[in-house]
Design a protein around this motif. Structure first.
Motif, PDB file in Angstrom:
ATOM      1  N   VAL A  12       0.831  -1.208   0.000  1.00 43.21           N
ATOM      2  CA  VAL A  12       0.000   0.000   0.000  1.00 43.21           C
ATOM      3  C   VAL A  12       0.865   1.259   0.000  1.00 43.21           C
ATOM      4  O   VAL A  12       2.056   1.207   0.282  1.00 43.21           O
ATOM      5  N   HIS A  13       0.220   2.368  -0.328  1.00 44.46           N
ATOM      6  CA  HIS A  13       0.792   3.696  -0.109  1.00 44.46           C
ATOM      7  C   HIS A  13       0.044   4.291   1.073  1.00 44.46           C
ATOM      8  O   HIS A  13      -1.188   4.287   1.092  1.00 44.46           O
ATOM      9  N   ILE A  14       0.793   4.812   2.059  1.00 46.89           N
ATOM     10  CA  ILE A  14       0.170   5.459   3.213  1.00 46.89           C
ATOM     11  C   ILE A  14       0.695   6.882   3.345  1.00 46.89           C
ATOM     12  O   ILE A  14       1.723   7.227   2.766  1.00 46.89           O
ATOM     13  N   VAL A  15      -0.057   7.685   4.096  1.00 44.02           N
ATOM     14  CA  VAL A  15       0.413   9.013   4.481  1.00 44.02           C
ATOM     15  C   VAL A  15       0.717   8.968   5.970  1.00 44.02           C
ATOM     16  O   VAL A  15      -0.152   8.642   6.785  1.00 44.02           O
ATOM     17  N   HIS A  42     -10.717   9.393   6.317  1.00 40.44           N
ATOM     18  CA  HIS A  42      -9.340   9.789   6.007  1.00 40.44           C
ATOM     19  C   HIS A  42      -8.458   8.594   5.650  1.00 40.44           C
ATOM     20  O   HIS A  42      -7.268   8.761   5.421  1.00 40.44           O
ATOM     21  N   GLY A  43      -9.042   7.397   5.627  1.00 41.39           N
ATOM     22  CA  GLY A  43      -8.284   6.195   5.305  1.00 41.39           C
ATOM     23  C   GLY A  43      -8.110   5.298   6.520  1.00 41.39           C
ATOM     24  O   GLY A  43      -8.158   5.750   7.656  1.00 41.39           O
ATOM     25  N   ILE A  44      -7.913   4.033   6.253  1.00 43.70           N
ATOM     26  CA  ILE A  44      -7.737   3.037   7.314  1.00 43.70           C
ATOM     27  C   ILE A  44      -6.311   3.148   7.859  1.00 43.70           C
ATOM     28  O   ILE A  44      -5.344   3.162   7.096  1.00 43.70           O
ATOM     29  N   LYS A  45      -6.180   3.243   9.173  1.00 43.59           N
ATOM     30  CA  LYS A  45      -4.849   3.360   9.791  1.00 43.59           C
ATOM     31  C   LYS A  45      -4.225   1.980   9.912  1.00 43.59           C
ATOM     32  O   LYS A  45      -4.864   1.037  10.381  1.00 43.59           O
ATOM     33  N   VAL A  46      -2.968   1.881   9.442  1.00 43.78           N
ATOM     34  CA  VAL A  46      -2.254   0.605   9.469  1.00 43.78           C
ATOM     35  C   VAL A  46      -0.835   0.800   9.995  1.00 43.78           C
ATOM     36  O   VAL A  46      -0.308   1.909   9.993  1.00 43.78           O
ATOM     37  N   ARG A  47      -0.231  -0.310  10.416  1.00 48.91           N
ATOM     38  CA  ARG A  47       1.198  -0.348  10.758  1.00 48.91           C
ATOM     39  C   ARG A  47       1.866  -1.173   9.670  1.00 48.91           C
ATOM     40  O   ARG A  47       1.417  -2.288   9.368  1.00 48.91           O
ATOM     41  N   LEU A  48       2.924  -0.627   9.085  1.00 49.70           N
ATOM     42  CA  LEU A  48       3.674  -1.353   8.069  1.00 49.70           C
ATOM     43  C   LEU A  48       4.661  -2.306   8.728  1.00 49.70           C
ATOM     44  O   LEU A  48       4.925  -2.209   9.923  1.00 49.70           O
ATOM     45  N   GLN A  49       5.225  -3.215   7.927  1.00 53.25           N
ATOM     46  CA  GLN A  49       6.177  -4.190   8.464  1.00 53.25           C
ATOM     47  C   GLN A  49       7.408  -3.521   9.047  1.00 53.25           C
ATOM     48  O   GLN A  49       8.051  -4.076   9.935  1.00 53.25           O
ATOM     49  N   ASP A  50       7.748  -2.316   8.569  1.00 48.29           N
ATOM     50  CA  ASP A  50       8.916  -1.615   9.116  1.00 48.29           C
ATOM     51  C   ASP A  50       8.570  -0.764  10.339  1.00 48.29           C
ATOM     52  O   ASP A  50       9.411  -0.048  10.857  1.00 48.29           O
ATOM     53  N   GLY A  51       7.304  -0.823  10.799  1.00 49.75           N
ATOM     54  CA  GLY A  51       6.905  -0.144  12.024  1.00 49.75           C
ATOM     55  C   GLY A  51       6.262   1.218  11.832  1.00 49.75           C
ATOM     56  O   GLY A  51       5.737   1.792  12.779  1.00 49.75           O
ATOM     57  N   GLN A  52       6.290   1.759  10.622  1.00 48.04           N
ATOM     58  CA  GLN A  52       5.682   3.073  10.378  1.00 48.04           C
ATOM     59  C   GLN A  52       4.160   2.952  10.417  1.00 48.04           C
ATOM     60  O   GLN A  52       3.592   1.943   9.993  1.00 48.04           O
ATOM     61  N   VAL A  53       3.495   4.005  10.921  1.00 50.37           N
ATOM     62  CA  VAL A  53       2.041   4.015  11.052  1.00 50.37           C
ATOM     63  C   VAL A  53       1.484   5.174  10.241  1.00 50.37           C
ATOM     64  O   VAL A  53       1.995   6.296  10.304  1.00 50.37           O
ATOM     65  N   GLY A  54       0.435   4.882   9.475  1.00 44.23           N
ATOM     66  CA  GLY A  54      -0.201   5.934   8.689  1.00 44.23           C
ATOM     67  C   GLY A  54      -1.527   5.455   8.132  1.00 44.23           C
ATOM     68  O   GLY A  54      -1.965   4.337   8.411  1.00 44.23           O
ATOM     69  N   ARG A  55      -2.164   6.326   7.353  1.00 46.60           N
ATOM     70  CA  ARG A  55      -3.471   6.006   6.775  1.00 46.60           C
ATOM     71  C   ARG A  55      -3.317   5.620   5.306  1.00 46.60           C
ATOM     72  O   ARG A  55      -2.632   6.292   4.543  1.00 46.60           O
ATOM     73  N   VAL A  56      -4.000   4.542   4.923  1.00 51.92           N
ATOM     74  CA  VAL A  56      -3.917   4.009   3.556  1.00 51.92           C
ATOM     75  C   VAL A  56      -4.588   4.971   2.582  1.00 51.92           C
ATOM     76  O   VAL A  56      -5.730   5.384   2.779  1.00 51.92           O
ATOM     77  N   LYS A  57      -3.840   5.330   1.542  1.00 53.52           N
ATOM     78  CA  LYS A  57      -4.372   6.184   0.467  1.00 53.52           C
ATOM     79  C   LYS A  57      -4.543   5.404  -0.823  1.00 53.52           C
ATOM     80  O   LYS A  57      -5.341   5.765  -1.661  1.00 53.52           O
ATOM     81  N   GLU A  58      -3.780   4.306  -0.973  1.00 49.62           N
ATOM     82  CA  GLU A  58      -3.824   3.539  -2.212  1.00 49.62           C
ATOM     83  C   GLU A  58      -3.386   2.103  -1.920  1.00 49.62           C
ATOM     84  O   GLU A  58      -2.434   1.881  -1.185  1.00 49.62           O
ATOM     85  N   ILE A  59      -4.113   1.144  -2.507  1.00 43.83           N
ATOM     86  CA  ILE A  59      -3.740  -0.265  -2.393  1.00 43.83           C
ATOM     87  C   ILE A  59      -3.076  -0.663  -3.709  1.00 43.83           C
ATOM     88  O   ILE A  59      -3.644  -0.460  -4.774  1.00 43.83           O
ATOM     89  N   LEU A  60      -1.861  -1.191  -3.629  1.00 43.57           N
ATOM     90  CA  LEU A  60      -1.087  -1.479  -4.834  1.00 43.57           C
ATOM     91  C   LEU A  60      -1.225  -2.918  -5.315  1.00 43.57           C
ATOM     92  O   LEU A  60      -1.039  -3.199  -6.489  1.00 43.57           O
ATOM     93  N   THR A  61      -1.541  -3.857  -4.426  1.00 43.28           N
ATOM     94  CA  THR A  61      -1.652  -5.258  -4.846  1.00 43.28           C
ATOM     95  C   THR A  61      -3.031  -5.792  -4.567  1.00 43.28           C
ATOM     96  O   THR A  61      -3.707  -5.334  -3.682  1.00 43.28           O
TER      97      THR A  61
END
Length: 61
Positions: A12-15, A42-61
């Motif tokens: 995904v792309h997050i902000v 404003h988008g679903i809030k997620v934690r990425l595998q590298d630990g960063q947290v943000g809101r999903v703006k685009e799903i790539l896969t």
């Protein structure tokens, strides 16, 4: 953005919170979904595998 569309393992792309004013997108793989509600304006809030947290703006896969 629907919570059902986001799942662990998806790319995904997050902000990030710090990038909300600029809208800069960060790419990563979803580790955890942090938003409990089925939808969020404003988008679903997620934690990425590298630990960063943000809101999903685009799903790539």
């Amino acid at each position: 953005m629907n919570r059902a569309d986001v799942a662990p393992g998806k790319e995904v792309h997050i902000v990030l919170k710090a990038d909300q004013k600029t809208g800069k997108l960060t790419r990563g793989i979803v580790k955890d979904i942090l938003t409990n509600s089925p939808r969020h304006p404003h988008g679903i809030k997620v934690r990425l595998q590298d630990g960063q947290v943000g809101r999903v703006k685009e799903i790539l896969t």
